[in-house]
Design a protein around this motif. Sequence first.
Motif, short mmCIF file in Angstrom:
data_model
loop_
_atom_site.label_atom_id
_atom_site.label_comp_id
_atom_site.label_asym_id
_atom_site.label_seq_id
_atom_site.Cartn_x
_atom_site.Cartn_y
_atom_site.Cartn_z
N ASN A 181 0.79 -1.24 0.00
CA ASN A 181 0.00 0.00 0.00
C ASN A 181 0.82 1.29 0.00
O ASN A 181 0.39 2.30 -0.55
CB ASN A 181 -0.97 -0.01 1.19
CG ASN A 181 -2.03 -1.07 0.98
OD1 ASN A 181 -2.42 -1.35 -0.16
ND2 ASN A 181 -2.49 -1.70 2.05
N GLY A 182 1.99 1.27 0.63
CA GLY A 182 2.83 2.48 0.62
C GLY A 182 3.25 2.80 -0.81
O GLY A 182 3.18 3.95 -1.26
N GLU B 27 5.67 5.49 1.55
CA GLU B 27 4.42 6.22 1.77
C GLU B 27 4.70 7.64 2.26
O GLU B 27 3.92 8.55 2.02
CB GLU B 27 3.56 5.47 2.79
CG GLU B 27 2.18 6.03 2.91
CD GLU B 27 1.15 4.96 3.25
OE1 GLU B 27 1.55 3.96 3.86
OE2 GLU B 27 -0.02 5.15 2.91
N ARG C 161 6.72 0.92 3.71
CA ARG C 161 6.23 1.87 4.72
C ARG C 161 6.88 3.24 4.50
O ARG C 161 6.23 4.27 4.56
CB ARG C 161 6.55 1.33 6.11
CG ARG C 161 5.69 1.91 7.20
CD ARG C 161 6.22 1.57 8.55
NE ARG C 161 7.59 2.09 8.73
CZ ARG C 161 8.33 1.89 9.81
NH1 ARG C 161 7.86 1.17 10.80
NH2 ARG C 161 9.54 2.39 9.90
N ASN D 286 0.28 4.13 -2.82
CA ASN D 286 0.00 5.55 -2.58
C ASN D 286 1.01 6.45 -3.28
O ASN D 286 0.65 7.48 -3.85
CB ASN D 286 0.01 5.84 -1.07
CG ASN D 286 -1.23 5.29 -0.41
OD1 ASN D 286 -2.23 5.00 -1.08
ND2 ASN D 286 -1.18 5.11 0.90
#
Length: 170
Positions: free
Chosen positions: A36-37, A158, A155, A40
Motif C-alpha cells: 500500500n505504501g 508512503e 512503509r 499511494n
Amino acid sequence: MNTRIENILNKQIKAEATSSQLYLAMASWAENAGINGTANFLYQHSDEERTHMLKLVRFVNERGGKADIPSIDIPQKEFESLTHIFTLLLEHEIMVTNMINEVVYICLEEKDYSTHNFMQWFVAEQLEEEALARNILDKLKMIGNDKAGLYLFDRDLETIQNVKPGAPNV
Ligand code: FEO
C-alpha cells in the motif's frame, strides 16, 4: 504559435498523459498486491504527471495554439516485482527527459525564447524525477529479497514527499 512548436508540445502532452496512465496502472497493481505504501506513492505520482500535462495544455492554448487532448494506449497491467516497476519507471522517465531535451532544442532552433523559458521547469523536474527513481532502485537492490526490508521500504515510500514545492498551478 509556431506550428513546429505547437506540434512538439502536443507530442509532450501525450507523453505526460501516458506517464500518468502508466503510473496509475502500476499503483493499481501494487494496491492489489497489498503493497500500500508503494501504491499511494504511485497514485500520487500519476496525479503529478497529470498536472504536467495540464500545464502544457494551458500553455499551448494561452499562447494561441490548440492543445490536442490525446487518446492513450492501454498501459501495461502486470508487473513482476517492485524492482520491475521502478526499473520501468526510470526507463520511462529517461525517455521523457530525452523528449523534453528535444523540445528545448527545437525552441532554440525556432528562436522561441518564451517557450524555451517555460520548458526550463520541466528540465529541472526531470532531473528530480530521475534522481528519485534511481534512489529508490538503489534501495531495492540493497534490500534484495529480504521480506522485513521490503516491508520497511514500502512503509517509508508512503512518507516520501512526491509532490515538490513549485509544482505547477493549473
Ligand atoms: Fe512529467 Fe515524469 O515526467
